[in-house]
Design a protein around this motif. Sequence first.
Motif, PDB file in Angstrom:
ATOM      1  N   LEU A   1     -34.708 -21.715  30.094  1.00  0.00           N
ATOM      2  CA  LEU A   1     -33.916 -20.489  30.198  1.00  0.00           C
ATOM      3  C   LEU A   1     -32.470 -20.811  30.575  1.00  0.00           C
ATOM      4  O   LEU A   1     -31.522 -20.222  30.042  1.00  0.00           O
TER       5      LEU A   1
ATOM      6  N   SER B   1     -28.978 -20.040  28.438  1.00  0.00           N
ATOM      7  CA  SER B   1     -27.934 -19.168  28.975  1.00  0.00           C
ATOM      8  C   SER B   1     -26.550 -19.513  28.451  1.00  0.00           C
ATOM      9  O   SER B   1     -25.627 -18.715  28.594  1.00  0.00           O
TER      10      SER B   1
ATOM     11  N   ILE C   1     -28.578 -12.874  25.669  1.00  0.00           N
ATOM     12  CA  ILE C   1     -29.036 -11.530  26.035  1.00  0.00           C
ATOM     13  C   ILE C   1     -28.933 -10.600  24.832  1.00  0.00           C
ATOM     14  O   ILE C   1     -28.070 -10.773  23.965  1.00  0.00           O
TER      15      ILE C   1
ATOM     16  N   ARG D   1     -34.368 -10.152  30.228  1.00  0.00           N
ATOM     17  CA  ARG D   1     -33.653 -11.062  31.130  1.00  0.00           C
ATOM     18  C   ARG D   1     -33.591 -10.492  32.546  1.00  0.00           C
ATOM     19  O   ARG D   1     -33.708 -11.236  33.525  1.00  0.00           O
TER      20      ARG D   1
ATOM     21  N   VAL E   1     -28.563 -15.059  34.595  1.00  0.00           N
ATOM     22  CA  VAL E   1     -28.830 -13.735  34.027  1.00  0.00           C
ATOM     23  C   VAL E   1     -27.722 -12.763  34.420  1.00  0.00           C
ATOM     24  O   VAL E   1     -27.229 -11.985  33.598  1.00  0.00           O
TER      25      VAL E   1
END
Length: 506
Positions: free
Chosen positions: A321, A325, A331, A376, A455
Motif C-alpha cells: 500500500l 501511494s 485514490i 483508503r 492515505v
Amino acid sequence: MTDLQENQGSTVSARLRIVGWIVLTTALALLAVTVSMRSIMSGQVAEAANVGIAQEIEEFRTFAAEGLDPKTARPFSSMGELMERYLARQQPMAGEAIIGQADGRVLAAGTAANQAGSWLAEDPVLLGRILNDAKTSGILESNHGTVRWAKAEAKDASGANGEGHQAHLVVAHFIGGAQDEANRQATMLFGVAAGGLALTAGIAWLAAGQIMRPIRTMSETAASITANDLSARVPVEGRDDLAQLASTLNAMLDRVEASHLAQRHFISEAREHLGGPQRQLASALQKLNEEDLPRKQRNAIISTAHAHISQMGQTLADLDLLAQSSTPNFIHRQMISVGEVTADVAAAASRPGAYPDRRFRIAESAKAQAWLDPLRVAQGMHQLIQNAVAHTEDGQSIRIGSAAADGMASFWVANDGPALDPEEARALLENYRSAPGTGEQGSGMGLGLAVVKAVAEAHGGTAWVESGHGNGTSFGFSLPLADAGQGSSCEEDFAQSMASSLRGEL
C-alpha cells in the motif's frame, strides 16, 4: 561512451573561462575603438590638409582676379610681381608648402624655417611632376613622406601675339608629421587600452572568484555528503540567484535525507515485522516434525503458524500500500457519507473473531458528505484500530468517531491507555530524523501509522495525534470534504525504491 563524454569536457576552470571571455570581449572592444580612432585621426589629418589646400587655392584665384598693385592702384604689370605680392602675405602652417612659379623663377612663401617649403622648392623633380601633371590636385610619395597637393594658374594678355604671361601656384601638404602625431596618439590610446584591459582582467578575476565562491561551497558540501551522513547544508547568503540555488539545493537535500531515513526506517520496520513471525513460524514447523504430538497441541501449533503467516501477509500488504501511494491512481474519489464509513469501520472491527478481547463503540458520527476514497479511508482507520489494540489490554474499550467542521472531515480512534509525552507524540507522525554525523534514524512511526499518513496526504489532508487531558490518546486524520487534489507525502519519494531495497536486505 561515458568515459569518452567525460574526456570531452573542458579542463579549464569556470573561473578562468569567465575571466577569459570577459578579457576577450573587452580586448576586442578596445581594439575596435583603437583602430577606429586611428582611422578617424588619419582621416582628420587628410581632411585638414585638403581644407587648407582648397582655401589657399581659392584665395590665390581671388587675388589673381581682383588684386591691385599697391604702388599704382592698378592690376599688376607682371605675373612675377603678382606672385611676389601674394606669397609675401602668406604664412604656411606646419608641413605646408606654398610655391609660386612665374617669369622663370620659383618663389616660396614663409621663412627659411618652413621646412616643407624648402623641401618642395629644392626638389625640382617633385615640383616638376606636380606642375606637369594634367590634374589640378593629387597625392604623391616623396622622400619626406606623403604629399597632398593642388595647383592653380593665373595669366594676363599682355604678352606678344596675344599670349599671356603665366604664373602657377602650388600648395602642398607633407602630412607625414601630422600622421606621425596621429600614430603617437593612437599608440598612447592603445597603451591606455592595454592598461585598462589588465585592470579589467584583475577585476574580473576577483569578481569571478566572488561569484564562484558559493558554487565552490556547494561543491564542498556535496562532496561532504555520504551514505551515512546527509545532514550537510549549503550556507545561504543574500537573496540573489545563487542564494536561491542554494535554498533549492538545501530543499532537495532535505527531501533526499527524509526519503533516505524513511527508507531505512521502513526496512528496519519490515525486518522487525517479518523477522519475528518468521522465527516463530520456523519454530512451530519444527515442533510439528516431532513425533507423538497430541492432536490438540498439533492443532494449536498449526493455528499459531497461520497467525504468523497472516501477520507477515499484513506487513507485506502495508508495504504494498505504501508503494502504491506514490502512484497517481492511488485514490478513487466518490461522494460518500462520513457517518456510513464510520459505521462500516466500527462494524468490521466488532465482527466476531476480529478483535475478540476488545470492545468498540462509536463515540461520534458526522452527518456530512465528502468527496473521498472509502476503501483508503477504511484502510487508514483499520490501521488506527490495530494501533489502539496494540496499546490497550484485554477488555478495554476503544472509541471510534468522525466529525466534520471547517471544510474538513476527521476520522479518529481513541483509547484510554497511558498518555504520551508531547515530544513522543509529535515524533510518531513526523518525518524521520537522524543524529548529526551518525545517519541513524530516531524513533518514529511504524508501518501502520505510515499507511495512515499516506492515505491522509493522498487526499490532501493530514494525520494527527492527541494525548492527555484525561481522554487517553487519539490518533486520526483530517481530509478535505471537497476534492483538494492529491497531495504528496514523504513516502512518495522512496516507495518505489523501497520494494527493491527490501528484496536485497531482508
